[in-house]
Design a protein around this motif. Structure first.
Motif, PDB file in Angstrom:
ATOM      1  N   GLU A  99     -37.381  22.665  57.860  1.00  0.00           N
ATOM      2  CA  GLU A  99     -37.763  23.224  56.563  1.00  0.00           C
ATOM      3  C   GLU A  99     -36.757  24.215  55.991  1.00  0.00           C
ATOM      4  OE1 GLU A  99     -40.061  23.674  59.239  1.00  0.00           O
ATOM      5  OE2 GLU A  99     -41.066  21.766  58.804  1.00  0.00           O
ATOM      6  N   LYS A 100     -36.018  24.904  56.825  1.00  0.00           N
ATOM      7  CA  LYS A 100     -35.139  25.965  56.334  1.00  0.00           C
ATOM      8  C   LYS A 100     -34.014  25.371  55.484  1.00  0.00           C
ATOM      9  CE  LYS A 100     -33.166  30.311  57.863  1.00  0.00           C
ATOM     10  NZ  LYS A 100     -32.898  31.215  58.994  1.00  0.00           N
ATOM     11  N   PRO A 101     -33.786  25.901  54.279  1.00  0.00           N
ATOM     12  CA  PRO A 101     -32.790  25.317  53.383  1.00  0.00           C
ATOM     13  C   PRO A 101     -31.395  25.162  53.998  1.00  0.00           C
ATOM     14  CG  PRO A 101     -34.135  26.882  52.184  1.00  0.00           C
ATOM     15  CD  PRO A 101     -34.525  27.012  53.627  1.00  0.00           C
ATOM     16  N   SER A 102     -31.019  26.071  54.868  1.00  0.00           N
ATOM     17  CA  SER A 102     -29.674  26.010  55.449  1.00  0.00           C
ATOM     18  C   SER A 102     -29.490  24.796  56.357  1.00  0.00           C
ATOM     19  CB  SER A 102     -29.378  27.282  56.247  1.00  0.00           C
ATOM     20  OG  SER A 102     -29.339  28.410  55.416  1.00  0.00           O
ATOM     21  N   PHE A 103     -30.600  24.279  56.909  1.00  0.00           N
ATOM     22  CA  PHE A 103     -30.491  23.265  57.957  1.00  0.00           C
ATOM     23  C   PHE A 103     -31.213  21.952  57.670  1.00  0.00           C
ATOM     24  CE2 PHE A 103     -30.622  27.468  60.219  1.00  0.00           C
ATOM     25  CZ  PHE A 103     -29.257  27.542  60.468  1.00  0.00           C
ATOM     26  N   ARG A 104     -32.162  21.927  56.752  1.00  0.00           N
ATOM     27  CA  ARG A 104     -33.040  20.770  56.638  1.00  0.00           C
ATOM     28  C   ARG A 104     -32.318  19.493  56.250  1.00  0.00           C
ATOM     29  NH1 ARG A 104     -36.436  23.334  51.597  1.00  0.00           N
ATOM     30  NH2 ARG A 104     -34.842  23.076  49.966  1.00  0.00           N
ATOM     31  N   LEU A 123     -23.626  30.602  60.556  1.00  0.00           N
ATOM     32  CA  LEU A 123     -24.851  29.931  61.001  1.00  0.00           C
ATOM     33  C   LEU A 123     -24.546  29.162  62.279  1.00  0.00           C
ATOM     34  CD1 LEU A 123     -26.014  28.596  57.512  1.00  0.00           C
ATOM     35  CD2 LEU A 123     -26.792  30.676  58.681  1.00  0.00           C
ATOM     36  N   PHE A 124     -24.380  29.889  63.397  1.00  0.00           N
ATOM     37  CA  PHE A 124     -23.968  29.229  64.634  1.00  0.00           C
ATOM     38  C   PHE A 124     -25.147  28.778  65.488  1.00  0.00           C
ATOM     39  CE2 PHE A 124     -23.984  33.798  65.474  1.00  0.00           C
ATOM     40  CZ  PHE A 124     -24.630  33.914  66.698  1.00  0.00           C
ATOM     41  N   ASN A 125     -26.348  29.304  65.198  1.00  0.00           N
ATOM     42  CA  ASN A 125     -27.573  28.848  65.857  1.00  0.00           C
ATOM     43  C   ASN A 125     -28.592  28.471  64.788  1.00  0.00           C
ATOM     44  OD1 ASN A 125     -27.681  31.139  68.729  1.00  0.00           O
ATOM     45  ND2 ASN A 125     -26.616  29.215  68.461  1.00  0.00           N
ATOM     46  N   ALA A 126     -29.424  27.470  65.073  1.00  0.00           N
ATOM     47  CA  ALA A 126     -30.501  27.056  64.181  1.00  0.00           C
ATOM     48  C   ALA A 126     -31.798  27.020  64.988  1.00  0.00           C
ATOM     49  CB  ALA A 126     -30.215  25.674  63.589  1.00  0.00           C
ATOM     50  N   ARG A 127     -32.790  27.771  64.558  1.00  0.00           N
ATOM     51  CA  ARG A 127     -34.065  27.782  65.265  1.00  0.00           C
ATOM     52  C   ARG A 127     -34.746  26.417  65.133  1.00  0.00           C
ATOM     53  NH1 ARG A 127     -36.360  32.750  66.715  1.00  0.00           N
ATOM     54  NH2 ARG A 127     -38.408  31.761  66.624  1.00  0.00           N
ATOM     55  N   GLY A 128     -35.023  25.797  66.272  1.00  0.00           N
ATOM     56  CA  GLY A 128     -35.625  24.472  66.246  1.00  0.00           C
ATOM     57  C   GLY A 128     -36.978  24.452  65.573  1.00  0.00           C
ATOM     58  N   GLU A 129     -37.731  25.556  65.657  1.00  0.00           N
ATOM     59  CA  GLU A 129     -39.079  25.592  65.106  1.00  0.00           C
ATOM     60  C   GLU A 129     -39.087  25.485  63.580  1.00  0.00           C
ATOM     61  OE1 GLU A 129     -38.947  27.888  68.981  1.00  0.00           O
ATOM     62  OE2 GLU A 129     -37.707  27.710  67.182  1.00  0.00           O
ATOM     63  N   LEU A 152     -21.654  25.070  57.512  1.00  0.00           N
ATOM     64  CA  LEU A 152     -21.315  25.307  56.112  1.00  0.00           C
ATOM     65  C   LEU A 152     -22.060  24.273  55.274  1.00  0.00           C
ATOM     66  CD1 LEU A 152     -17.458  25.823  56.500  1.00  0.00           C
ATOM     67  CD2 LEU A 152     -19.167  27.615  56.080  1.00  0.00           C
ATOM     68  N   PRO A 153     -23.298  24.590  54.855  1.00  0.00           N
ATOM     69  CA  PRO A 153     -24.059  23.647  54.032  1.00  0.00           C
ATOM     70  C   PRO A 153     -23.332  23.302  52.739  1.00  0.00           C
ATOM     71  CG  PRO A 153     -25.465  25.412  54.847  1.00  0.00           C
ATOM     72  CD  PRO A 153     -24.050  25.815  55.151  1.00  0.00           C
ATOM     73  N   SER A 154     -23.677  22.175  52.167  1.00  0.00           N
ATOM     74  CA  SER A 154     -22.970  21.692  50.976  1.00  0.00           C
ATOM     75  C   SER A 154     -23.099  22.636  49.791  1.00  0.00           C
ATOM     76  CB  SER A 154     -23.496  20.304  50.589  1.00  0.00           C
ATOM     77  OG  SER A 154     -24.897  20.362  50.341  1.00  0.00           O
ATOM     78  N   TRP A 155     -24.150  23.453  49.762  1.00  0.00           N
ATOM     79  CA  TRP A 155     -24.345  24.340  48.625  1.00  0.00           C
ATOM     80  C   TRP A 155     -23.574  25.656  48.748  1.00  0.00           C
ATOM     81  CZ3 TRP A 155     -26.318  28.609  50.874  1.00  0.00           C
ATOM     82  CH2 TRP A 155     -27.141  28.443  52.007  1.00  0.00           C
ATOM     83  N   LYS A 156     -22.968  25.922  49.922  1.00  0.00           N
ATOM     84  CA  LYS A 156     -22.221  27.177  50.065  1.00  0.00           C
ATOM     85  C   LYS A 156     -20.941  27.143  49.226  1.00  0.00           C
ATOM     86  CE  LYS A 156     -21.601  29.817  53.620  1.00  0.00           C
ATOM     87  NZ  LYS A 156     -22.343  31.052  53.272  1.00  0.00           N
TER      88      LYS A 156
END
Length: 218
Positions: free
Chosen positions: A88-93, A78-84, A66-70
């Motif tokens: 950069e992805k806004p949800s995870f960076r 968002l139970f998985n995050a692609r390492g590649e 749950l990113p701060s902007w949600k």
């Protein structure tokens, strides 16, 4: 990917396993540890391990970042995050830069398509537990986490093209305490995959209402 997993190590056994990680002198679990679970699914509570110097802390976290902007919990978890793309992805960076932790597993489930439908498999380490690279956030006033994934190692590509980023014990400090550049160096098909074993699991694992040891099969 990983959308279901097992954690039957609990209580003192879980505390001792975390205490045995390199450089850990103290383990805290302010709210205790969860009971054994055999079919953990996204949005459920899971133990998140965060490490600061010689101390490890185990807290309950929502599996699904749950990113701060949600503004609410709507949308796919968002139970998985692609390492590649995690840097950069806004949800995870933001979490990747400064909030990296561990999810701990005794094994996970993956499904493979067959002529007769999808067959679930239970995957585990030959010996010991699995430590998956994770990110955490506190959006919506809740502690939440996600599991980082990479391309599958050759030994596991037959089952699925993605695999959790399982860390060796000597890689854990680099992930949780290193710079973002240090952490990115670990984003590759996991070498832990060489120690993974598997067997067919029970079809009932597809329903989250089922939660018992027999789901793992043998």
């Amino acid at each position: 990917m990983c959308g279901r997993f097992v954690l039957f190590t609990s209580g003192d056994d879980l505390m001792e396993a975390v205490a045995a990680l390199p450089g850990i002198a103290e383990v805290q679990a302010p709210d205790g540890t969860p009971p054994p679970r055999y079919n953990i699914a996204p949005t459920q509570q899971v133990p998140l391990i965060r490490i600061a110097e010689s101390e490890a802390r185990i807290d309950a976290a929502r599996w699904g970042l749950l990113p701060s902007w949600k503004k609410d919990e709507t949308g796919p978890p968002l139970f998985n995050a692609r390492g590649e793309t995690v840097a950069e992805k806004p949800s995870f960076r933001s979490a990747f830069k400064a909030r990296r932790g561990l999810m701990v597993l005794d094994g996970y489930y993956e499904w493979k398509a067959t002529e007769n439908g999808k067959q679930p498999y239970f995957v585990r380490a030959e010996d010991g537990m699995l430590y998956a690279a994770a990110l955490w956030e506190t959006g919506l006033g809740r502690l939440s986490t996600t599991m980082v994934t990479t391309d599958a190692a050759d030994s596991m590509a037959w089952l699925h093209h993605r695999l959790p980023l399982f860390l060796r014990e000597d890689e854990i400090r680099q992930w949780v305490e290193g710079t973002p550049e240090d952490a990115l160096d670990l984003v590759r098909p996991s070498r832990v995959a060489e120690s993974l074993v598997w067997n067919e699991a029970a079809q009932e694992v597809g329903n989250t209402r089922h939660d018992y040891a027999e789901l793992m099969g043998r």
